[in-house]
Design a protein around this motif. Structure first.
Motif, PDB file in Angstrom:
ATOM      1  N   TYR A 499      -0.729  11.581   2.634  1.00 45.20           N
ATOM      2  CA  TYR A 499      -1.611  10.515   2.140  1.00 45.20           C
ATOM      3  C   TYR A 499      -1.658   9.362   3.135  1.00 45.20           C
ATOM      4  CZ  TYR A 499      -1.960  12.690  -2.478  1.00 45.20           C
ATOM      5  OH  TYR A 499      -2.217  13.538  -3.515  1.00 45.20           O
ATOM      6  N   SER A 500      -1.735   9.681   4.437  1.00 48.12           N
ATOM      7  CA  SER A 500      -1.723   8.636   5.458  1.00 48.12           C
ATOM      8  C   SER A 500      -2.882   7.660   5.305  1.00 48.12           C
ATOM      9  CB  SER A 500      -1.772   9.270   6.856  1.00 48.12           C
ATOM     10  OG  SER A 500      -0.594  10.002   7.092  1.00 48.12           O
ATOM     11  N   GLU A 501      -4.054   8.131   4.772  1.00 52.02           N
ATOM     12  CA  GLU A 501      -5.215   7.253   4.659  1.00 52.02           C
ATOM     13  C   GLU A 501      -4.962   6.082   3.722  1.00 52.02           C
ATOM     14  OE1 GLU A 501      -5.485  10.490   1.584  1.00 52.02           O
ATOM     15  OE2 GLU A 501      -5.104  10.368   3.750  1.00 52.02           O
ATOM     16  N   LEU A 502      -3.997   6.222   2.823  1.00 49.20           N
ATOM     17  CA  LEU A 502      -3.691   5.118   1.910  1.00 49.20           C
ATOM     18  C   LEU A 502      -3.140   3.902   2.636  1.00 49.20           C
ATOM     19  CD1 LEU A 502      -1.986   6.906  -1.129  1.00 49.20           C
ATOM     20  CD2 LEU A 502      -4.141   5.657  -1.161  1.00 49.20           C
ATOM     21  N   PHE A 503      -2.616   4.119   3.824  1.00 45.65           N
ATOM     22  CA  PHE A 503      -1.923   3.036   4.522  1.00 45.65           C
ATOM     23  C   PHE A 503      -2.776   2.381   5.609  1.00 45.65           C
ATOM     24  CE2 PHE A 503       1.103   6.111   2.931  1.00 45.65           C
ATOM     25  CZ  PHE A 503       1.952   5.304   2.203  1.00 45.65           C
ATOM     26  N   TYR A 504      -4.032   2.757   5.687  1.00 50.31           N
ATOM     27  CA  TYR A 504      -4.929   2.099   6.619  1.00 50.31           C
ATOM     28  C   TYR A 504      -5.453   0.806   6.013  1.00 50.31           C
ATOM     29  CZ  TYR A 504      -4.916   6.648   8.949  1.00 50.31           C
ATOM     30  OH  TYR A 504      -4.541   7.806   9.561  1.00 50.31           O
ATOM     31  N   GLU A 505      -6.076  -0.004   6.861  1.00 50.53           N
ATOM     32  CA  GLU A 505      -6.733  -1.235   6.442  1.00 50.53           C
ATOM     33  C   GLU A 505      -5.761  -2.187   5.748  1.00 50.53           C
ATOM     34  OE1 GLU A 505     -10.030  -0.242   4.052  1.00 50.53           O
ATOM     35  OE2 GLU A 505     -11.039   0.927   5.598  1.00 50.53           O
ATOM     36  N   MET A 517      -0.043  -2.211  -2.781  1.00 46.59           N
ATOM     37  CA  MET A 517       1.121  -1.425  -3.202  1.00 46.59           C
ATOM     38  C   MET A 517       0.883  -0.802  -4.564  1.00 46.59           C
ATOM     39  SD  MET A 517       3.484  -1.183  -0.962  1.00 46.59           S
ATOM     40  CE  MET A 517       4.870  -0.674  -1.959  1.00 46.59           C
ATOM     41  N   GLY A 518       0.154  -1.523  -5.420  1.00 45.36           N
ATOM     42  CA  GLY A 518      -0.162  -0.963  -6.728  1.00 45.36           C
ATOM     43  C   GLY A 518      -1.059   0.248  -6.610  1.00 45.36           C
ATOM     44  N   VAL A 519      -2.026   0.169  -5.693  1.00 44.40           N
ATOM     45  CA  VAL A 519      -2.926   1.307  -5.469  1.00 44.40           C
ATOM     46  C   VAL A 519      -2.137   2.504  -4.934  1.00 44.40           C
ATOM     47  CG1 VAL A 519      -4.875   2.137  -4.103  1.00 44.40           C
ATOM     48  CG2 VAL A 519      -4.962  -0.138  -5.113  1.00 44.40           C
ATOM     49  N   ILE A 520      -1.215   2.216  -3.955  1.00 44.50           N
ATOM     50  CA  ILE A 520      -0.417   3.297  -3.361  1.00 44.50           C
ATOM     51  C   ILE A 520       0.418   3.994  -4.430  1.00 44.50           C
ATOM     52  CG2 ILE A 520       1.469   3.800  -1.775  1.00 44.50           C
ATOM     53  CD1 ILE A 520       0.380   1.567   0.026  1.00 44.50           C
ATOM     54  N   GLN A 521       1.101   3.198  -5.258  1.00 39.21           N
ATOM     55  CA  GLN A 521       1.959   3.785  -6.285  1.00 39.21           C
ATOM     56  C   GLN A 521       1.139   4.505  -7.353  1.00 39.21           C
ATOM     57  OE1 GLN A 521       4.674   0.920  -7.839  1.00 39.21           O
ATOM     58  NE2 GLN A 521       5.692   0.557  -5.872  1.00 39.21           N
ATOM     59  N   GLU A 522      -0.053   3.986  -7.629  1.00 35.87           N
ATOM     60  CA  GLU A 522      -0.899   4.648  -8.631  1.00 35.87           C
ATOM     61  C   GLU A 522      -1.351   6.015  -8.139  1.00 35.87           C
ATOM     62  OE1 GLU A 522      -5.032   3.840 -11.136  1.00 35.87           O
ATOM     63  OE2 GLU A 522      -4.265   2.326  -9.763  1.00 35.87           O
ATOM     64  N   VAL A 523      -1.725   6.086  -6.857  1.00 38.15           N
ATOM     65  CA  VAL A 523      -2.179   7.360  -6.295  1.00 38.15           C
ATOM     66  C   VAL A 523      -1.026   8.365  -6.206  1.00 38.15           C
ATOM     67  CG1 VAL A 523      -3.143   8.481  -4.259  1.00 38.15           C
ATOM     68  CG2 VAL A 523      -4.070   6.290  -5.026  1.00 38.15           C
ATOM     69  N   LEU A 524       0.144   7.866  -5.710  1.00 40.17           N
ATOM     70  CA  LEU A 524       1.277   8.784  -5.512  1.00 40.17           C
ATOM     71  C   LEU A 524       2.063   9.053  -6.787  1.00 40.17           C
ATOM     72  CD1 LEU A 524       2.718   7.366  -2.155  1.00 40.17           C
ATOM     73  CD2 LEU A 524       1.102   9.247  -2.478  1.00 40.17           C
ATOM     74  N   GLY A 525       1.852   8.201  -7.788  1.00 46.43           N
ATOM     75  CA  GLY A 525       2.689   8.284  -8.982  1.00 46.43           C
ATOM     76  C   GLY A 525       2.579   9.585  -9.741  1.00 46.43           C
ATOM     77  N   GLU A 526       1.494  10.272  -9.607  1.00 48.59           N
ATOM     78  CA  GLU A 526       1.327  11.532 -10.316  1.00 48.59           C
ATOM     79  C   GLU A 526       1.993  12.698  -9.601  1.00 48.59           C
ATOM     80  OE1 GLU A 526       0.022  11.692 -13.301  1.00 48.59           O
ATOM     81  OE2 GLU A 526      -0.231   9.515 -13.192  1.00 48.59           O
ATOM     82  N   GLU A 527       2.400  12.471  -8.359  1.00 40.62           N
ATOM     83  CA  GLU A 527       3.022  13.540  -7.579  1.00 40.62           C
ATOM     84  C   GLU A 527       4.489  13.721  -7.990  1.00 40.62           C
ATOM     85  OE1 GLU A 527       2.048  15.625  -5.293  1.00 40.62           O
ATOM     86  OE2 GLU A 527      -0.032  14.982  -5.018  1.00 40.62           O
ATOM     87  N   LYS A 546       8.884   1.710   5.739  1.00 41.81           N
ATOM     88  CA  LYS A 546       9.154   2.302   7.045  1.00 41.81           C
ATOM     89  C   LYS A 546       7.961   3.115   7.522  1.00 41.81           C
ATOM     90  CE  LYS A 546      12.419   5.297   9.463  1.00 41.81           C
ATOM     91  NZ  LYS A 546      13.628   6.152   9.335  1.00 41.81           N
ATOM     92  N   HIS A 547       7.328   3.823   6.583  1.00 37.76           N
ATOM     93  CA  HIS A 547       6.156   4.618   6.962  1.00 37.76           C
ATOM     94  C   HIS A 547       5.013   3.714   7.404  1.00 37.76           C
ATOM     95  CE1 HIS A 547       3.591   8.137   7.047  1.00 37.76           C
ATOM     96  NE2 HIS A 547       2.673   7.440   6.371  1.00 37.76           N
ATOM     97  N   ILE A 548       4.838   2.575   6.698  1.00 36.85           N
ATOM     98  CA  ILE A 548       3.790   1.626   7.086  1.00 36.85           C
ATOM     99  C   ILE A 548       4.063   1.104   8.494  1.00 36.85           C
ATOM    100  CG2 ILE A 548       2.841  -0.661   6.578  1.00 36.85           C
ATOM    101  CD1 ILE A 548       3.299  -0.030   3.616  1.00 36.85           C
ATOM    102  N   HIS A 549       5.332   0.776   8.776  1.00 31.91           N
ATOM    103  CA  HIS A 549       5.696   0.283  10.107  1.00 31.91           C
ATOM    104  C   HIS A 549       5.386   1.327  11.180  1.00 31.91           C
ATOM    105  CE1 HIS A 549       7.722  -2.258  12.980  1.00 31.91           C
ATOM    106  NE2 HIS A 549       8.523  -1.254  13.350  1.00 31.91           N
ATOM    107  N   PHE A 550       5.631   2.583  10.868  1.00 29.30           N
ATOM    108  CA  PHE A 550       5.338   3.647  11.832  1.00 29.30           C
ATOM    109  C   PHE A 550       3.838   3.785  12.065  1.00 29.30           C
ATOM    110  CE2 PHE A 550       4.146   8.182  12.288  1.00 29.30           C
ATOM    111  CZ  PHE A 550       4.596   8.374  13.583  1.00 29.30           C
TER     112      PHE A 550
END
Length: 744
Positions: A499-505, A517-527, A546-550
């Motif tokens: 889900y790398s596209e979630l961390f753009y922009e 962060m709420g959007v990220i957790q909402e998208v990943l929360g079902e996984e 850490k992933h965002i920093h990378f």
């Protein structure tokens, strides 16, 4: 009546005659009434000099010998000592008896033809050259004993001890004895000499006989009665002392002590002497190898030894010594046995550690198996003689091997059974550990991050409790949790990459807003991979950051692949293929040297500046006609920080100069080198990097002098020791200028 005579003008002398029932076996029974034993005990009171056997049946030659001297009385000798509470006096002792011919079993014919009763009452005895009597063995062997004659061959009698045997004598009627004694007393009374009634053999006394003897004495002018036992040495001194007090009225009346009271006193005296002697033996005898002749010779002068031998005799003293030596041997054997048994579990662990090998073997087959082991003789010794505690092996302090026949003892059998049980228990515990781990792996209740306290009730059962400790469960569970968490983190990292596209922009500083962060957790929360870390939210959030920093700063250091990162692997591959850095394009004669200078408090910067001052243009340094391009990296801070790291993406060091001029700066160097090596070893790249060459250099302090109480010599010694620890070259101020160049 002659009360006393002065032999030397000071010490009074008394002559005492001991009388009692005598004659053939018909008159006296199978044994005498104890006159000889009474005399023996008084004249020679030491236990070794006391003899129970004094036969009256003699050959004609013995009767005619100088000891008997054809008389029916014996001269026992002279005693010079205080008696009971009396002052010191001398007492000559004679015994009136009747000797029997061993051929006719009738009394021997003698110079005095009177019957015993009349002869025993004689107050004037004469026998020229008559020798003192010791024991029956003396008769016929007079030359083997001290030959002391009766004084002047004459002895006037001052008093009598009238003996009455109160034991149950064989073939003797007590009433007949008492009748004989009564007639004898009537004859003694005519002499007007003092008489004391002595009850002999009271250790075997019959109560009625004792009572009747007292009644007899009471009826004869209230005669004094002393109850004695020559065998037990009770009241013997009192009997003679009582007669002496009757002979000398100035001494006062004797205090008569009943037999059992006197026996108690004697027993206490013997017990106390025995305790002191046993203490002496325990102090002198420390080894069970000691022998009696040597020990008795060493103890002979000790009062404890002398007192006990006097009271109980050498044989009893030897017996106590032998008992002590036996105890020492038993204690020694027991110590060795305990040592062997303590070693046996180790031997079994070394020789038969596998349960399958011995689980169903009989004891005999197990012993055969032990003997067949290559290391058998390292642990055991097979003795030719048995049992082991009766062999010399028990005293061989240098040989600690276990006697093989010890295995047949119950204690060894118990240890063997304990070894079997231990192996069975270990097997069972291993099975329980495997079963517990399988239970963990199959349980849906064990999730990443779940504490043991929460999971415990779902995965435990009684079987596990019987075999494993709580600490074992916690350890297994902890390791299992680590594997679960590591796997969940890897899975979550894969999810983030998917889900790398979630961390753009994101914002310019790569910090997501709360809405993002709420959007990220909402998208990943079902996984499911996101839910797996729900008990580790802090670690999950850290992985997201850490992933965002990378994403915004992609380097091999921030790469989630860590050691498996392609960039890192490429660098490693190139470094392993090319040992030296590539030459600069356009300068074929120049080589590159990347040098780290490590030092505290300005040492690194100062040396770097001095080296640069010596360089030509473009940091070129010439050594022995060869041109080197020199790159310096001075480090003075914490090497764990990226800014102070030995290696950077653009700087690959070829060596390091470690500078110090004090104890503190030397400590900084050691800590920094160790931290750098730990960081290099901790990289998960799968390859062992070659160790960076080091040189430890002691530099002169700026301004000269030596501060802090540290001498140049002590700093050199410390540096040499640290160089050995770090496995590097050490250079002191005298050699540093010329020698450091050759080490990189």
């Amino acid at each position: 009546m002659m009360m006393a005579r002065k032999q030397d003008g000071r010490t009074p002398t008394y002559n005492v005659s001991v009388v009692g029932l005598s004659g053939t076996e018909k008159e006296k029974g199978q044994c005498g009434v104890g006159k000889s034993c009474l005399c023996n005990r008084f004249v020679r009171p030491g236990a070794d000099d006391f003899h129970l056997e004094h036969t009256s049946v003699l050959s004609t030659s013995d009767f005619g010998g100088r000891v008997v001297n054809n008389d029916h009385f014996l001269y026992w000798g002279e005693v010079a000592r205080p008696l009971e509470e009396c002052a010191e006096c001398r007492v000559h002792v004679v015994e009136q008896t009747e000797f029997i011919d061993d051929q006719t079993f009738q009394p021997h014919r003698s110079t005095a033809l009177q019957p015993y009763i009349k002869r025993a009452a004689a107050t004037k005895l004469a026998s020229a050259e008559k020798l003192m009597y010791f024991c029956t063995d003396q008769l016929g062997l007079e030359q083997d004993f001290e030959q002391k004659q009766m004084p002047d061959g004459k002895l006037p009698v001052d008093g009598f001890l009238l003996c009455v045997d109160v034991s149950r004598g064989m073939n003797r009627n007590f009433d007949e004895q008492l009748k004989f004694v009564s007639n004898l007393y009537n004859q003694l009374a005519k002499t007007k000499k003092p008489v004391v009634v002595v009850l002999t053999k009271c250790d075997e006394g019959v109560e009625r006989y004792i009572r009747d003897a007292h009644a007899f004495a009471l009826g004869k002018k209230n005669l004094q009665v002393v109850e004695t036992s020559a065998r037990s040495n009770v009241n013997v001194e009192l009997a003679f002392g009582t007669l002496v007090q009757l002979l000398d009225k100035s001494r006062g009346k004797a205090k008569i002590i009943p037999y059992f009271e006197a026996l108690k006193q004697q027993s206490q005296q013997i017990a106390a002497a025995k305790d002191r002697y046993e203490w002496l033996v325990s102090r002198v005898v420390k080894s069970h190898h000691e022998v009696w002749p040597d020990v008795s010779r060493r103890m002979r002068s000790a009062p404890e030894y002398q007192d006990y031998v006097y009271l109980e005799g050498t044989q009893k003293a030897k017996k106590l010594f032998l008992q002590h030596a036996q105890r020492l041997k038993q204690e020694h054997v027991e110590r060795r046995r305990r040592a062997y048994l303590a070693l046996l579990p180790q031997a079994l662990d070394a020789l038969v550690p596998d349960l399958d090998e011995i689980d169903r073997l009989s004891r005999a087959k197990a012993e055969k198996l032990l003997e067949a082991k290559p290391d058998f003789l390292k642990w055991f010794v097979v003795l030719e003689e048995t049992p082991w505690d009766a062999t010399d092996h028990v005293d061989d302090a240098d040989n600690e091997r276990i006697p093989f026949d010890l295995l047949e003892t119950p204690a060894a059998e118990q240890l063997y059974e304990a070894h079997l049980e231990k192996l069975r228990a270990e097997r069972k515990r291993a099975e329980m550990r495997r079963a517990f781990l399988e239970n963990l792996e199959s349980s849906p209740f064990v999730t990443p991050g779940k504490p043991w306290e929460e999971a415990r009730s779902f995965i435990m059962n009684e079987d596990f409790y019987l075999w494993l400790d709580e600490s074992v469960y916690v350890d297994i569970y902890g390791k299992h949790q680590k594997r679960l968490i590591d796997k969940a983190k890897e899975d979550f990292q894969e999810l983030l990459l998917e889900y790398s596209e979630l961390f753009y922009e994101l914002e310019l500083d790569a910090k997501p807003s709360k809405e993002k962060m709420g959007v990220i957790q909402e998208v990943l929360g079902e996984e499911q991979r996101f839910k797996a870390l729900q008990k580790l939210q802090a670690e999950r959030d850290a992985l997201v950051l850490k992933h965002i920093h990378f994403v915004y700063h992609p380097t091999k250091e921030t790469c989630p692949g860590c050691g498996a990162c392609v960039d890192a692997r490429v660098e490693q591959l190139l470094a392993s293929r090319f040992a030296r850095p590539a030459q600069r394009r356009g300068d074929a004669d120049a080589d590159r040297i990347n040098l780290v200078i490590l030092g505290k408090d300005g040492l690194a910067r100062e040396l770097a500046n001095e080296i640069r001052a010596l360089c030509a243009d473009d940091d070129k340094y010439v050594i022995e006609g060869k041109v080197y391009e020199l790159a310096l990296r001075p480090i003075e801070g914490n090497v764990r920080l990226p800014v102070n790291a030995f290696q950077t993406p653009t700087f690959q060091p070829h060596g390091c100069l470690c500078l110090y001029n004090s104890k503190e700066s030397l400590s900084y160097v050691v800590e920094s080198v160790e931290k750098s090596r730990e960081s290099a070893a901790g990289r998960r790249d799968g390859h062992a990097a070659p160790q960076l060459p080091l040189a430890l250099v002691l530099v002169n302090k700026r301004g000269g002098g030596e501060g802090g109480g540290e001498t140049l010599q002590s700093l050199i010694q410390q540096g040499q020791r640290i160089a050995g620890k770090l496995q590097c070259v050490f250079l002191d101020p005298a050699s540093a200028g010329a020698a450091w160049r050759g080490h990189f």
